[in-house]
Design a protein around this motif. Structure first.
Motif, short mmCIF file in Angstrom:
data_model
loop_
_atom_site.label_atom_id
_atom_site.label_comp_id
_atom_site.label_asym_id
_atom_site.label_seq_id
_atom_site.Cartn_x
_atom_site.Cartn_y
_atom_site.Cartn_z
N LEU A 60 0.82 -1.21 0.00
CA LEU A 60 0.00 0.00 0.00
C LEU A 60 0.86 1.26 0.00
CD1 LEU A 60 -2.82 -1.03 2.51
CD2 LEU A 60 -3.00 -0.84 0.02
N ASN A 61 1.97 1.22 0.71
CA ASN A 61 2.89 2.37 0.71
C ASN A 61 3.46 2.60 -0.69
OD1 ASN A 61 2.52 2.90 3.39
ND2 ASN A 61 4.44 1.97 4.07
N ALA A 62 3.78 1.51 -1.38
CA ALA A 62 4.31 1.63 -2.74
C ALA A 62 3.26 2.20 -3.68
CB ALA A 62 4.80 0.27 -3.23
N VAL A 63 2.02 1.74 -3.51
CA VAL A 63 0.93 2.24 -4.36
C VAL A 63 0.67 3.72 -4.08
CG1 VAL A 63 -1.54 2.05 -4.81
CG2 VAL A 63 -0.14 -0.01 -4.62
N ALA A 64 0.82 4.14 -2.82
CA ALA A 64 0.58 5.54 -2.46
C ALA A 64 1.60 6.48 -3.09
CB ALA A 64 0.59 5.69 -0.94
N GLU A 65 2.81 5.98 -3.38
CA GLU A 65 3.84 6.84 -3.95
C GLU A 65 3.58 7.17 -5.40
OE1 GLU A 65 7.94 5.85 -3.24
OE2 GLU A 65 7.41 4.62 -1.52
N MET A 66 2.99 6.27 -6.14
CA MET A 66 2.84 6.46 -7.59
C MET A 66 1.99 7.68 -7.95
SD MET A 66 2.77 2.57 -9.12
CE MET A 66 1.53 1.92 -7.99
N ILE A 78 3.63 9.12 3.60
CA ILE A 78 4.60 8.79 2.55
C ILE A 78 4.13 9.31 1.20
CG2 ILE A 78 3.75 6.53 1.76
CD1 ILE A 78 6.66 5.55 2.01
N PHE A 79 2.82 9.47 1.02
CA PHE A 79 2.28 10.08 -0.20
C PHE A 79 2.79 11.52 -0.33
CE2 PHE A 79 -0.94 12.93 -1.96
CZ PHE A 79 -1.12 12.40 -3.23
N GLY A 80 2.65 12.28 0.75
CA GLY A 80 3.10 13.67 0.71
C GLY A 80 4.60 13.80 0.56
N MET A 81 5.36 12.97 1.26
CA MET A 81 6.81 13.08 1.21
C MET A 81 7.36 12.58 -0.12
SD MET A 81 9.01 14.57 2.95
CE MET A 81 8.06 14.81 4.46
N ALA A 82 6.71 11.62 -0.75
CA ALA A 82 7.13 11.18 -2.07
C ALA A 82 6.97 12.31 -3.08
CB ALA A 82 6.31 9.96 -2.51
N GLY A 83 5.90 13.11 -2.92
CA GLY A 83 5.73 14.27 -3.78
C GLY A 83 6.84 15.28 -3.57
N THR A 84 7.24 15.50 -2.33
CA THR A 84 8.34 16.42 -2.04
C THR A 84 9.63 15.90 -2.65
OG1 THR A 84 7.30 16.93 0.08
CG2 THR A 84 9.56 17.66 -0.22
N TYR A 85 9.87 14.63 -2.48
CA TYR A 85 11.09 14.01 -3.00
C TYR A 85 11.16 14.17 -4.52
CZ TYR A 85 14.94 11.07 -1.41
OH TYR A 85 16.18 10.62 -1.03
N ASN A 86 10.01 14.11 -5.18
CA ASN A 86 9.96 14.19 -6.63
C ASN A 86 10.34 15.57 -7.14
OD1 ASN A 86 9.46 13.06 -9.20
ND2 ASN A 86 7.43 13.99 -9.24
N LEU A 87 9.98 16.61 -6.40
CA LEU A 87 10.23 17.97 -6.89
C LEU A 87 11.51 18.59 -6.35
CD1 LEU A 87 9.44 20.43 -4.62
CD2 LEU A 87 7.21 19.36 -4.92
#
Length: 245
Positions: free
Chosen positions: A89-95, A149-158
């Motif tokens: 679920l964490n992996a799915v939330a990152e996409m 992790i959804f929010g932080m993955a977005g930060t990591y991306n930008l």
């Protein structure tokens, strides 16, 4: 050279010429000095007040972002839920986070999006730290971790794009390397936060996310702003912005 360009169906701009190695060796001393001034290092970043502040902030934000991003991925061992399901679920939330930030990057701007994603993750990590690890609260805490992790993955991306745009070309690689190194140091620290157990890891992740968003307030917006090539260029550009403000 003009004839070759014409034969290939291309247009050669005026003032462009071909120089052989022997000709370049005969360049004047003034040209050599100018070429020397076009190179930059991390020391140049630290000498300028403008880039020094940006580097310190970028390093701190990259560090805290990595602590939360990798920490939440490892923190599944403390959730007392099905570890395989939680990891999936964490992996799915990152996409969708990567997709959403890519779409909003040129709409909302770098700075608002960085602050928003950092605080989004920080708030849900804070909620997760307040949840008990019993009964249905375990599921709620797992959802808080997913949203974190959804929010932080977005930060990591930008962050890679944002960090690169904060510095002029001559020192961009050095500054981006510092940010990346800080990110890796955060990744090293993340397991030590996770072994604290209970709700403490969520509390640390919340503090990092909220603090990172607060620090991002002090960074300038780079959307539709010129990318400077030299240290002198960015200093002159900032002075012009202050004079026009």
């Amino acid at each position: 050279m003009a004839a070759i360009a014409k034969a290939n169906g291309n247009h050669l701009p005026e003032g462009v010429f071909l120089a052989i190695d022997e000709d370049t060796k005969q360049s004047s001393k003034q040209d050599q000095i100018q070429q020397t001034t076009q190179s930059g290092s991390l020391l140049d970043v630290m000498r300028s007040p403008i880039t020094r502040i940006r580097l310190i902030l970028a390093v701190a934000i990259n560090f805290m972002c990595a602590v939360v991003y990798y920490g939440l991925s490892l923190n599944v061992v403390n959730l007392d839920t099905n570890i395989y399901l939680t990891v999936a679920l964490n992996a799915v939330a990152e996409m969708p986070a990567f997709l959403i930030t890519a779409l909003l990057l040129d709409v909302c701007g770098r700075k608002p999006l960085a602050i928003g994603t950092l605080w989004f993750s920080g708030v849900f990590c804070l909620c997760g730290s307040l949840m008990k690890g019993v009964g249905m609260w375990k599921i709620v805490r797992m959802v808080c971790g997913m949203l974190g992790i959804f929010g932080m993955a977005g930060t990591y991306n930008l962050l890679y794009i944002y960090t690169a745009e904060l510095f002029p070309t001559v020192v961009r690689n050095a500054a981006l390397g510092c940010g990346t190194q800080a990110s890796q140091m955060g990744a090293i620290l993340a397991p030590f936060v996770v072994v604290m157990g209970g709700g403490l890891p969520f509390a640390v992740f919340a503090g990092c996310g909220i603090m990172g968003g607060a620090l991002a307030f002090y960074l300038p917006e780079t959307l539709n702003k010129p990318l400077y090539d030299t240290m002198g260029g960015i200093e002159d550009g900032e002075k012009d912005c202050l004079n026009n403000a």
